[in-house]
Structure formats: C-alpha cells, structure tokens
Scaffold this motif. Structure first.
Motif, short mmCIF file in Angstrom:
data_model
loop_
_atom_site.label_atom_id
_atom_site.label_comp_id
_atom_site.label_asym_id
_atom_site.label_seq_id
_atom_site.Cartn_x
_atom_site.Cartn_y
_atom_site.Cartn_z
N HIS A 1 -2.71 7.02 -6.96
CA HIS A 1 -2.53 6.08 -5.85
C HIS A 1 -2.28 4.70 -6.43
CE1 HIS A 1 -4.90 9.30 -3.85
NE2 HIS A 1 -4.13 9.01 -2.83
N TRP A 2 -1.31 4.00 -5.85
CA TRP A 2 -1.06 2.64 -6.29
C TRP A 2 -1.12 1.70 -5.09
CZ3 TRP A 2 3.23 -0.47 -4.92
CH2 TRP A 2 4.25 0.17 -4.21
N ARG A 3 -1.44 0.46 -5.36
CA ARG A 3 -1.44 -0.56 -4.31
C ARG A 3 -1.03 -1.89 -4.93
NH1 ARG A 3 -5.75 -0.49 -1.05
NH2 ARG A 3 -6.75 1.38 -1.89
N ILE A 4 -0.61 -2.79 -4.06
CA ILE A 4 -0.21 -4.12 -4.50
C ILE A 4 -1.03 -5.17 -3.78
CG2 ILE A 4 1.68 -3.99 -2.82
CD1 ILE A 4 3.13 -6.13 -4.39
N THR A 5 -1.49 -6.17 -4.53
CA THR A 5 -2.11 -7.37 -3.96
C THR A 5 -1.16 -8.53 -4.23
OG1 THR A 5 -4.35 -6.54 -4.29
CG2 THR A 5 -4.08 -8.93 -4.02
N GLU B 1 8.55 -18.27 4.15
CA GLU B 1 7.43 -17.67 3.44
C GLU B 1 7.88 -17.27 2.04
OE1 GLU B 1 4.28 -17.47 3.18
OE2 GLU B 1 3.62 -15.87 4.51
N VAL B 2 7.02 -17.46 1.05
CA VAL B 2 7.37 -17.19 -0.34
C VAL B 2 6.26 -16.38 -1.00
CG1 VAL B 2 7.89 -18.19 -2.60
CG2 VAL B 2 8.72 -19.31 -0.52
N GLN B 3 6.65 -15.38 -1.75
CA GLN B 3 5.68 -14.66 -2.58
C GLN B 3 5.50 -15.46 -3.87
OE1 GLN B 3 5.87 -10.21 -3.51
NE2 GLN B 3 6.47 -11.11 -5.48
N LEU B 4 4.25 -15.77 -4.19
CA LEU B 4 3.95 -16.57 -5.37
C LEU B 4 3.58 -15.71 -6.58
CD1 LEU B 4 1.82 -19.36 -3.66
CD2 LEU B 4 4.28 -19.36 -4.14
N SER B 5 2.87 -14.63 -6.32
CA SER B 5 2.45 -13.75 -7.42
C SER B 5 2.04 -12.40 -6.84
CB SER B 5 1.29 -14.37 -8.20
OG SER B 5 0.17 -14.57 -7.35
N PHE B 6 1.86 -11.43 -7.73
CA PHE B 6 1.42 -10.10 -7.28
C PHE B 6 0.72 -9.38 -8.42
CE2 PHE B 6 5.61 -9.35 -9.10
CZ PHE B 6 5.44 -8.19 -9.85
N CYS B 7 0.00 -8.33 -8.06
CA CYS B 7 -0.69 -7.49 -9.03
C CYS B 7 -0.59 -6.04 -8.57
CB CYS B 7 -2.16 -7.90 -9.16
SG CYS B 7 -3.13 -6.84 -10.26
N ILE B 8 -0.23 -5.13 -9.47
CA ILE B 8 -0.14 -3.71 -9.19
C ILE B 8 -1.31 -3.00 -9.87
CG2 ILE B 8 1.22 -1.60 -9.48
CD1 ILE B 8 2.57 -3.50 -7.61
N THR B 9 -2.02 -2.17 -9.12
CA THR B 9 -3.07 -1.35 -9.71
C THR B 9 -2.80 0.11 -9.38
OG1 THR B 9 -4.46 -1.69 -7.75
CG2 THR B 9 -4.83 -3.15 -9.62
N VAL B 10 -3.12 0.98 -10.33
CA VAL B 10 -2.94 2.42 -10.16
C VAL B 10 -4.26 3.11 -10.44
CG1 VAL B 10 -1.65 4.46 -10.89
CG2 VAL B 10 -0.54 2.21 -10.94
N CYS B 11 -4.65 4.02 -9.55
CA CYS B 11 -5.89 4.77 -9.70
C CYS B 11 -5.60 6.27 -9.68
CB CYS B 11 -6.88 4.44 -8.58
SG CYS B 11 -7.44 2.72 -8.57
N ASP B 12 -6.46 7.05 -10.31
CA ASP B 12 -6.34 8.49 -10.21
C ASP B 12 -6.94 8.96 -8.88
OD1 ASP B 12 -9.12 8.55 -10.53
OD2 ASP B 12 -9.00 9.12 -12.65
N ILE B 13 -6.93 10.26 -8.62
CA ILE B 13 -7.39 10.74 -7.32
C ILE B 13 -8.89 10.59 -7.14
CG2 ILE B 13 -5.46 12.34 -7.04
CD1 ILE B 13 -7.37 14.58 -7.93
N HIS B 14 -9.61 10.26 -8.23
CA HIS B 14 -11.05 10.02 -8.13
C HIS B 14 -11.36 8.54 -7.92
CE1 HIS B 14 -11.51 14.15 -9.39
NE2 HIS B 14 -10.84 13.91 -10.49
N GLY B 15 -10.31 7.73 -7.83
CA GLY B 15 -10.50 6.31 -7.60
C GLY B 15 -10.71 5.49 -8.85
N GLN B 16 -10.58 6.11 -10.02
CA GLN B 16 -10.75 5.39 -11.27
C GLN B 16 -9.45 4.67 -11.64
OE1 GLN B 16 -13.73 5.17 -13.01
NE2 GLN B 16 -14.51 6.20 -11.18
#
Length: 293
Positions: free
Chosen positions: A86-90, A42-57
C-alpha cells in the motif's frame, strides 16, 4: 477546498482498473493530481511518498521532497517480487496539507521459469486443448495468484469461474526476445477441498497469423505457477509440470482472422498426461504484463 482527484500507478488510474501489477525489478512510477472547488492559484509545495507492506510495516519512505511535480518513481528493486503493498502520499499545499488514502500495488513473481513448459505431446494436436491441474487447500487462504503464459492465447478458469474478462492474452511479442505472462487472482474462485484449474489454449499468433506479424511455429504450450498465501503466513506453490493433464475440447478450429468452429456435440471424459518439453519453449525473457487488456 482542495483535495486529491486521481491517482495513477504506471499510468493506469485507480478506480478504473484492478490495482496495478509491476515487475519489482523495474522503476514504479506514481502520479496524482488535484481538484479544487473554491481556491485559485493553489500550489503544491512538497510531498512525501510512503510504502507499507500488507501488515502495515513501512518498507519505503521518499522523505519530504520540495517540488510541485505531481509524480514520483520508486526505484527498481526496492520492493520484493510477488508481494502486495500500500502506498500513500502526504502533500503540503499553499493552503495546508493533505494525506491520501492507502492505494494498493502488487509486484509479480520473477521466477516463473521455475515452472516447466508443457504441451500435449502428440502429432495431431487439438485446435484448442484444455490443460488441467487439481489441487486442495486445507487452511484458510489469504490470497491466491496464477501466473501464466502460453502459446497461443489463453483462457483460464478455476472451478469453472473465468479468471479474467481480457481477450487476446498474452500480448503478441518477438517470442525469442520477450514473453509476457499474466497475473490472475484466484482468491474469490477458491473453494474448500479440491479445486480445478483449467487453462485453454487457442491458436493465437501461430503460423496462420499474418506473415507480417510476430509468430510462433511450435506446438501449443504453457508455463504456469499457482501461489497460495495462507492466513498463517505460509505459502504453497504449484508449478506446471508432468502432473498436469490435458484433453481436447469442442472447439475444432480457431484463428484470429476466421473466428472459431464449435461442435457442441463433442464430449471428452479422458484426461491425458501433459508432456514437459523445455526444448521448444519460447526463449524470450519472461516479463509480467503491465499493459491494459
């Protein structure tokens, strides 16, 4: 099936420590890895990091990055000090895409030097004085933080509840170069009406400490700020100053090498005004402590 395994912020894994706390003026390094039960190669091809404030913005988006690297750095000064995020990765893998749950990170304040350096201000300094500040809350509190540093070691409580299970904090440093402060969560210990915050100081790395280590040779003292964030979005700040008080404690001797002597028969009912003494405060740059306890 492939899924995310472990996430890290600043090298600290989620799930084993409290959410990481950073200086907003520093780079914030995020990393992750995977586990799979059926697939090979299995190989990771790409990713995206997003960061939101506590209000979800959304406050930060890395954009899609074509890479198999499982780490990313949020640039310094991207996030605001004294805030929760809050941060998440896709990630896009060779077998499909994955999106993680949101993970929390926190930035510390960057202006603790607004608070005053306070000491007992007497010649016969107690071995382990207790400093106290009482304050009331008249609205529902969303979160509350204590930012505190001291010489020597500190033990903090709110309404008698310990605020940390860490020992030997703040860490030993060249006090004329940098001084670490702790970020402690007060929220669970708050009560309606009046609250009592206490900070007890021990000898720590004073002149009794090894002559080969970094030591301080001034009276014991502290610098602290309480920041209350209310559910209506307003905030209140309580800095250490001359309104704080101190009293002696049952600890009559304490040291890193010889332990402590505790006299359970000693009782103290009188509080004394703390003394502001900026001229003997450690001169090092104040930095939030990001190290494990």
């Amino acid at each position: 099936m492939t899924q995310f395994s472990t996430f890290y912020s600043g090298g600290k894994p989620y799930g084993k420590t409290l959410h990481p706390i950073f200086a907003a003026s520093d780079d914030i390094r995020l990393s992750w890895n995977y586990e799979t039960t059926a697939l090979r190669n299995e190989v990771q091809l790409s990713f995206c990091i997003t960061v939101c404030d506590i209000h979800g913005q959304a406050v930060y988006d890395s954009g899609l990055i074509a890479s198999d690297a499982m780490h990313y750095t949020i640039p310094a000064n991207t996030l605001h000090p004294g805030a929760l995020y809050h941060w998440r990765i896709t990630a896009v893998l060779s077998s499909g895409s994955l999106t993680s749950d949101a993970m929390m990170l926190e930035t510390a304040i960057d202006d603790l030097d607004r608070a005053k350096w306070i000491i007992c201000g007497i010649d016969d300094e107690p071995a382990a004085p207790v400093f106290c500040r009482r304050f009331a809350t008249d609205r529902e509190v969303l979160r509350a933080r204590l930012y505190v540093t001291g010489l020597g070691l500190i033990d903090c409580k709110l309404n008698g509840m310990p605020l940390s299970d860490a020992y030997l904090t703040p860490p030993n440093t060249r006090y004329e170069k940098q001084v670490y402060f702790e970020t402690l969560d007060l929220t669970a210990a708050l009560c309606d009406g009046e609250n009592t915050l206490t900070v007890q100081l021990g000898g720590g790395y004073n002149m009794d400490y090894s002559k080969w280590g970094y030591r301080y040779d001034t009276p014991k003292g502290l610098r602290a700020a309480v920041i209350l964030t209310y559910c209506d979005g307003t905030t209140a700040r309580i800095d250490s100053d001359g309104t704080w008080e101190w009293q002696d404690s049952p600890i009559t001797e304490n040291g890193l090498y010889l332990g402590e002597t505790y006299d359970a028969g000693r009782r103290f009912d009188t509080w004394h005004p703390a003394v502001v003494s900026e001229n003997i405060a450690p001169t090092g740059t104040l930095r939030c402590n990001e190290m494990p306890p």
